[in-house]
Design an enzyme around this catalytic site. Structure first.
Site, mmCIF file in Angstrom:
data_model
loop_
_atom_site.group_PDB
_atom_site.id
_atom_site.type_symbol
_atom_site.label_atom_id
_atom_site.label_comp_id
_atom_site.label_asym_id
_atom_site.label_seq_id
_atom_site.Cartn_x
_atom_site.Cartn_y
_atom_site.Cartn_z
ATOM 1 N N ALA A 384 0.832 -1.211 0.000
ATOM 2 C CA ALA A 384 0.000 0.000 0.000
ATOM 3 C C ALA A 384 0.866 1.260 0.000
ATOM 4 O O ALA A 384 0.549 2.243 -0.691
ATOM 5 C CB ALA A 384 -0.928 -0.010 1.216
ATOM 6 N N CYS A 385 1.949 1.248 0.767
ATOM 7 C CA CYS A 385 2.830 2.422 0.805
ATOM 8 C C CYS A 385 3.550 2.619 -0.524
ATOM 9 O O CYS A 385 3.759 3.752 -0.966
ATOM 10 C CB CYS A 385 3.841 2.287 1.938
ATOM 11 S SG CYS A 385 3.148 2.569 3.581
ATOM 12 N N ARG A 386 3.934 1.533 -1.166
ATOM 13 C CA ARG A 386 4.549 1.655 -2.494
ATOM 14 C C ARG A 386 3.609 2.392 -3.436
ATOM 15 O O ARG A 386 4.020 3.311 -4.162
ATOM 16 C CB ARG A 386 4.873 0.262 -3.044
ATOM 17 C CG ARG A 386 5.439 0.274 -4.454
ATOM 18 C CD ARG A 386 5.615 -1.140 -4.987
ATOM 19 N NE ARG A 386 6.043 -1.116 -6.377
ATOM 20 C CZ ARG A 386 6.161 -2.206 -7.150
ATOM 21 N NH1 ARG A 386 5.872 -3.399 -6.644
ATOM 22 N NH2 ARG A 386 6.544 -2.097 -8.413
#
Length: 420
Positions: A384-386
């Site tokens: 998700a952070c990517r």
């Protein structure tokens, strides 16, 4: 559930007709194109209960961490395909679901064991960003297992954004390049003294000692990090110049450092504490001493500081992000002169991709070490952070400040290029 409404049809409605996703559900129903690049398995009615009863992305996270909902294939690709739907269900969606499913899925069920208490309950750990509560928050995230982090991070054991010297560089090359970039921005030379706050497993401390001949002190609130780092320092024969302590940065008593590096700590400080944070670090510097702050940032000041939903309850409890402007202002107001700022947003997306690949390659050992639920938390949050970095929902800035002398001299090169 109405007789004609299958779980597959429900997800088809929620995801929209254009979603390139296939659904296979516990009731035997399917939906979506059979050759879709992403396949979601709805394994249990618990998935619907979590989605209905939990706000925002928390319900999706609970369903995935609990194993009630699974992804066949690359999790990042799944999130990318579902980016418009993963945030939260609309009021219309919830009303439609309630009509189709009935009220039984609105009941509250226990969240997965990996979920941390709500902010309201965390008050029993102390005030937000007190030493005791910060220590608990850091321990919850970083004291998972050193072996687990070795599997995810690779040999560098660096848990912060790398700086890729070229598109084809490896993760290890990029982490070494990041540490070198920080060292050069700080102007490190043999005989200097470096303080590295939030030092993790000691990567910056070791790199600076080995490659720039400095004496370095690192501090971390994670006991497991400190033990791992100090053992590694001794193994590499660096103990005469390097040290890592299990210590709150606020308890560092030494002063007159030539440089301070803060790599990935500001996210845990809290926006209201930025002024005191930078004042404290500025007070540790000699005149002409430099501070390099490397942290995740919000894209603008309209974004709330505090993390919410999945990130707050599973990953970084009490975490807060600020914009680069707020960081620079706090540094200026502490008496430091800001001399350089650089955004490494795309580099963090690439770094996270490499960590995801490491976890996927070592999945069975990671699960044996930290458990299936914890491994799912890390897989989901890194993917998700990517995506968030790629979409500029968050950024990563390095901001360099200097403590000018009494005559205004900064001791800086006229036009530095850092040589890397």
């Amino acid at each position: 559930m109405a007789e004609t409404t299958t779980v597959g049809k429900i997800f088809e409605r929620l995801l929209g007709p254009s979603a390139e996703v296939s659904i296979t559900a516990y009731d035997g129903s399917t939906s979506g194109p059979a050759d879709a690049p992403v396949s979601i398995q709805v394994r249990s009615p618990l998935a619907l209960t979590y989605l209905m009863s939990s706000p925002g992305d928390l319900g999706l996270a609970r369903a995935y961490v609990a194993g009630a909902l699974d992804v066949d294939g690359d999790l990042y690709s799944a999130l990318r395909a579902l980016v418009a739907q993963v945030d939260q269900l609309s009021a219309a969606d919830r009303l439609w679901l309630l009509r189709e499913l009935g009220p039984r899925h609105l009941r509250r069920v226990a969240p997965p064991a990996e979920e941390l208490p709500s902010r309201a309950k965390r008050v029993f750990d102390g005030l937000r960003h007190s030493k005791a509560r910060d220590s608990n928050a850091i321990s919850n995230h970083y004291d998972v297992s050193n072996r687990f982090y070795e599997l995810v991070l690779g040999p560098s054991m660096a848990y912060t954004c790398a700086a890729y010297p070229s598109e084809g560089a490896s993760l290890e090359e990029a982490q070494a390049h990041k540490f070198d970039l920080v060292c050069r921005k700080l102007g490190l030379r043999p005989g200097m003294r470096l303080l590295d706050v939030g030092c993790g497993w000691g990567g910056m401390v070791e790199h600076a000692v080995q490659n720039y001949g400095v004496e370095a002190l690192g501090v971390t609130l994670s006991r497991e990090q400190a033990q791992w780092a100090q053992k590694d320092i001794v193994t590499k024969g660096l103990a005469d110049k390097a040290e890592v302590r299990h210590l709150d940065y606020r308890d560092v008593t030494e002063t007159d450092f030539d440089a301070v590096s803060s790599i990935g700590l500001t996210e845990h400080i809290g926006a209201r504490n930025l002024p005191s944070y930078f004042r404290f670090l500025a007070g540790k510097l000699k005149p002409h001493g430099r501070l390099l702050n490397h942290c995740i940032t919000n894209p603008d000041t309209s974004v709330p500081h505090r993390s919410r939903g999945f990130i707050d309850r599973y990953v970084f409890p009490d975490g807060e992000l600020e914009s680069v402007g707020e960081i620079a202002t706090a540094m200026h107001d502490s008496g430091l002169e800001v001399r350089h700022s650089e955004n490494l947003r795309e580099h963090y997306a690439t770094t996270l991709g490499a960590w995801c690949a490491n976890l996927d390659a070592n999945w069975d050992e990671a699960v044996a070490e930290a458990g299936a639920g914890r491994s799912r938390v890390w897989a989901l949050y890194m993917a998700a952070c990517r995506l968030a970095f790629e979409r500029r929902e968050i950024e990563l800035h390095q901001v360099l400040g200097v403590k000018v002398g009494p005559d205004g001299d900064a001791g800086m090169p006229l036009r530095p290029d850092w040589g890397v």
